[in-house]
Design a protein around this motif. Structure first.
Motif, short mmCIF file in Angstrom:
data_model
loop_
_atom_site.label_atom_id
_atom_site.label_comp_id
_atom_site.label_asym_id
_atom_site.label_seq_id
_atom_site.Cartn_x
_atom_site.Cartn_y
_atom_site.Cartn_z
N CYS A 182 14.24 48.75 4.01
CA CYS A 182 14.62 48.97 5.31
C CYS A 182 15.33 47.97 6.02
O CYS A 182 14.77 46.79 6.34
N ALA A 185 18.47 57.72 3.88
CA ALA A 185 17.32 58.29 3.58
C ALA A 185 16.92 59.62 4.20
O ALA A 185 16.04 59.70 4.89
N ALA A 224 18.24 62.99 0.69
CA ALA A 224 17.62 61.87 -0.05
C ALA A 224 16.35 62.09 -0.64
O ALA A 224 15.82 61.74 -1.67
N ALA A 269 12.79 55.29 6.26
CA ALA A 269 12.73 54.29 5.06
C ALA A 269 11.43 53.77 4.82
O ALA A 269 11.09 52.67 5.13
N ILE A 328 12.11 50.55 -1.96
CA ILE A 328 12.54 51.10 -0.82
C ILE A 328 12.98 49.82 0.39
O ILE A 328 12.10 48.90 0.41
N VAL A 360 15.81 53.42 -2.53
CA VAL A 360 16.41 54.18 -1.18
C VAL A 360 16.53 52.99 -0.13
O VAL A 360 15.63 52.09 0.02
N ASP A 416 17.79 52.44 3.90
CA ASP A 416 18.28 52.87 5.23
C ASP A 416 17.84 51.78 6.32
O ASP A 416 16.85 51.13 6.07
N PHE A 436 8.99 58.57 0.72
CA PHE A 436 9.60 58.42 -0.42
C PHE A 436 8.67 57.89 -1.58
O PHE A 436 8.78 56.80 -1.71
#
Length: 370
Positions: free
Chosen positions: A260, A219, A223, A247, A258, A239, A241, A252
């Motif tokens: 994490c 990320a 990204a 993240a 997302i 995404v 990370d 984003f």
């Protein structure tokens, strides 16, 4: 198939309700939806899904109600003329080919059973490729279906051996496509050019999903523009990370998902299929290696990794020593992106997306991957 539409179709089958299933089979010019878009129309006029909205969709709905009244599927061409587009404030003007299928109480029992099995195959993630006869010189064949699972199992019959053969040959690569394939065949079951001669048969081959997913592993700075631009192009963006400060939806805002978590754990939670494009842009060699090891044998449409040729070569050698087949590593796109002289994160994102589009279009044209 979108979840809402899947649930609606499942409900209709379970309760033996009459429904018309509209599928966009082709587009010409500017249209609001792409091939594969679907809408369900029930006998009371209620709908699930959309093929673009506006008066064009209203016309399609009227035609669907006619199909429900006649218990007979049909092809309809929706002319999104400039006048129609202006009335709705839409920038359209193209033509959408629609196949409007009838499903319900008057359907042959075997077709209802096949649809139930097809929905089960989707639920079980066996990536079924659905084939439907949408036009035939023998009217009895229109609407006949078959589907092929990713293990090669075949369910259904198109009614003519020649059509079955063509369907099976093309379904082998159909699972890698991101868009439906409309096939026009002559009386000998050979492909024909409809601008020269009228087709005797037309088949619609639909991949397991037309949702194209971009999985971004890492990320960082690249990204950010990559996720934003990919969403504009219609990708479902994920995404991943392991850093909470990177993240998150504050950075984003356009991403669909997302995660994490550590990269191994995150990848284990994601179903990577032939419509998934994977971009590895983590913050270091160690994390790139972890990600590549986890995804390289997955059925992704594309796996790309950032890095210099020297660095990538060394990483691939390490993985080979650890038992990863060299044949698998040969499918990796790296250095990532098209050669456009990109320097900034935004330019690199453009080069990556250019390569994704190139791979996707080549796959849609012939179903073959590099």
């Amino acid at each position: 198939m979108e979840k809402e539409l899947y649930l609606g179709l499942n409900k209709a089958i379970e309760q033996n309700l009459d429904v018309a299933l509209i599928t966009v089979t082709s587009v010409l010019g500017s249209t609001p939806r792409k091939p594969g878009a679907k809408m369900l129309v029930f006998a009371d006029g209620t709908t699930i899904g959309t093929i673009g909205g506006g008066c064009g969709e209203a016309e399609a709905r009227r035609e669907a109600l006619n199909v429900l009244a006649a218990f007979t599927p049909k092809i309809h061409y929706l002319n999104m003329t400039a006048d129609m587009a202006q009335e709705e404030g839409m920038v359209c003007g193209g033509i959408m080919g629609l196949f409007i299928d009838y499903l319900g109480s008057q359907s042959p029992v075997e077709r209802t059973i096949l649809i139930k099995d097809y929905l089960s195959a989707i639920h079980e993630a066996t990536n079924p490729v659905l084939v439907t006869v949408i036009e035939a010189v023998e009217g009895r064949l229109v609407g006949k279906k078959m589907f092929i699972k990713n293990n090669g199992n075949i369910v259904g019959d198109l009614g003519v051996e020649g059509l079955n053969r063509v369907a099976l040959e093309n379904a082998k690569t159909g699972g890698k496509r991101c868009q439906p394939l409309l096939m026009s065949l002559n009386s000998e079951f050979e492909p024909c050019e409809t601008s020269v001669t009228k087709a005797d048969y037309r088949l619609l081959l639909e991949p397991p999903t037309t949702v194209v997913r971009l999985l971004i592993l890492g990320a960082g700075h690249i990204a950010l523009p990559l996720a934003t631009m990919a969403k504009i192009l219609g990708y479902e963006v994920i995404v991943v990370d392991d850093r909470p400060s990177f993240a998150n939806f504050t950075r984003f805002s356009t991403a669909d998902t997302i995660i994490c978590d550590n990269f191994e754990g995150a990848i284990d939670r994601i179903a990577i299929n032939p419509q998934t494009y994977v971009v590895i842009i983590t913050r270091g060699h160690r994390y790139d290696k972890v990600c590549l090891r986890k995804v390289i044998n997955q059925p992704a449409a594309y796996i790309g990794m950032i890095g210099s040729r020297k660095r990538v070569k060394a990483l691939k050698a390490e993985l080979e020593e650890e038992g990863v087949p060299s044949e698998s590593l040969q499918t990796l796109y790296s250095p990532i992106g098209l050669k456009i002289g990109a320097e900034t994160p935004e330019e690199i994102a453009v080069s990556i997306l250019g390569e994704l589009i190139k791979v996707q279009r080549e796959s849609d044209q012939n179903g073959k991957m590099r």
